[in-house]
Write a protein that holds these residues in place. Structure first.
Motif, mmCIF file in Angstrom:
data_model
loop_
_atom_site.group_PDB
_atom_site.id
_atom_site.type_symbol
_atom_site.label_atom_id
_atom_site.label_comp_id
_atom_site.label_asym_id
_atom_site.label_seq_id
_atom_site.Cartn_x
_atom_site.Cartn_y
_atom_site.Cartn_z
ATOM 1 N N ASP A 1 43.439 39.364 68.402
ATOM 2 C CA ASP A 1 42.103 39.762 68.849
ATOM 3 C C ASP A 1 42.018 41.274 69.036
ATOM 4 O O ASP A 1 42.989 41.924 69.420
ATOM 5 N N MET A 2 40.831 41.797 68.780
ATOM 6 C CA MET A 2 40.549 43.206 69.049
ATOM 7 C C MET A 2 39.263 43.279 69.848
ATOM 8 O O MET A 2 38.432 42.363 69.778
ATOM 9 N N GLY A 3 39.102 44.356 70.588
ATOM 10 C CA GLY A 3 37.894 44.429 71.392
ATOM 11 C C GLY A 3 37.574 45.834 71.848
ATOM 12 O O GLY A 3 38.380 46.751 71.715
ATOM 13 N N TRP A 4 36.372 45.957 72.359
ATOM 14 C CA TRP A 4 35.905 47.207 72.950
ATOM 15 C C TRP A 4 35.526 46.957 74.410
ATOM 16 O O TRP A 4 34.879 45.958 74.722
ATOM 17 N N TYR A 5 35.910 47.881 75.246
ATOM 18 C CA TYR A 5 35.598 47.852 76.662
ATOM 19 C C TYR A 5 34.940 49.185 77.010
ATOM 20 O O TYR A 5 35.012 50.145 76.258
ATOM 21 N N ARG A 6 34.311 49.225 78.154
ATOM 22 C CA ARG A 6 33.782 50.499 78.610
ATOM 23 C C ARG A 6 33.850 50.587 80.128
ATOM 24 O O ARG A 6 33.863 49.573 80.830
ATOM 25 N N GLN A 7 33.918 51.819 80.589
ATOM 26 C CA GLN A 7 33.942 52.066 82.027
ATOM 27 C C GLN A 7 32.972 53.187 82.336
ATOM 28 O O GLN A 7 33.177 54.340 81.929
ATOM 29 N N ALA A 8 31.930 52.821 83.039
ATOM 30 C CA ALA A 8 30.925 53.805 83.446
ATOM 31 C C ALA A 8 31.368 54.461 84.758
ATOM 32 O O ALA A 8 32.187 53.885 85.497
ATOM 33 N N TYR B 1 34.537 54.595 76.407
ATOM 34 C CA TYR B 1 34.745 53.377 75.632
ATOM 35 C C TYR B 1 36.215 53.294 75.199
ATOM 36 O O TYR B 1 36.774 54.264 74.662
ATOM 37 N N TYR B 2 36.790 52.142 75.454
ATOM 38 C CA TYR B 2 38.188 51.901 75.122
ATOM 39 C C TYR B 2 38.302 50.772 74.111
ATOM 40 O O TYR B 2 37.584 49.771 74.219
ATOM 41 N N CYS B 3 39.211 50.923 73.176
ATOM 42 C CA CYS B 3 39.510 49.812 72.281
ATOM 43 C C CYS B 3 40.814 49.160 72.736
ATOM 44 O O CYS B 3 41.656 49.789 73.383
ATOM 45 N N SER B 4 40.937 47.908 72.385
ATOM 46 C CA SER B 4 42.130 47.160 72.731
ATOM 47 C C SER B 4 42.443 46.182 71.612
ATOM 48 O O SER B 4 41.538 45.732 70.911
#
Length: 120
Positions: A32-39, A92-95
């Motif tokens: 799996d791959m994904g995008w996350y974000r932290q405001a 924005y972070y990818c994982s």
């Protein structure tokens, strides 16, 4: 193994952008791959994921505006950002869960983060 994210920057509200995240190193398989974000002042949240088979999932806050995709040949995941809002401003972070040695299963890897700022 490392993930290198790119594509952040300053965008006007209503505008678009595209983030990229390339995996490199010893890679046998990417799950799996994904995008996350932290405001600012908030916890990191998952916004989009894509499985090895190409199934996608989105957070309600970005559904219909963001699109996650990947290029298996390039070990790269993308996030197309459309109809951006000021509240999309975040790092924005990818994982990705990456298998480097089949004997040991997959390991969660993170990119360094890229800042997206949406001006009103």
């Amino acid at each position: 193994v490392q993930l290198q994210a790119s594509g952040g920057g300053l965008v006007q509200a209503g505008g678009s952008g595209r983030l990229s995240c390339a995996a490199s190193g010893r890679i046998v398989r990417i799950n799996d791959m994904g995008w996350y974000r932290q405001a600012p002042g908030k916890q990191r949240e998952v916004i989009a994921t894509i499985t090895s088979g190409g199934n996608t999932n989105y957070a309600d806050s970005v559904k219909g505006r963001f699109t996650i995709s990947k290029d298996n040949a390039k070990n790269t995941v993308y996030l197309q950002l459309n109809s951006l809002k000021p509240e999309d401003t975040a790092i924005y972070y990818c994982s990705a869960r990456i298998v480097s040695n089949p004997l040991y299963g997959s390991t969660a890897c993170w990119g360094q983060g890229t800042l997206v700022t949406v001006s009103s």
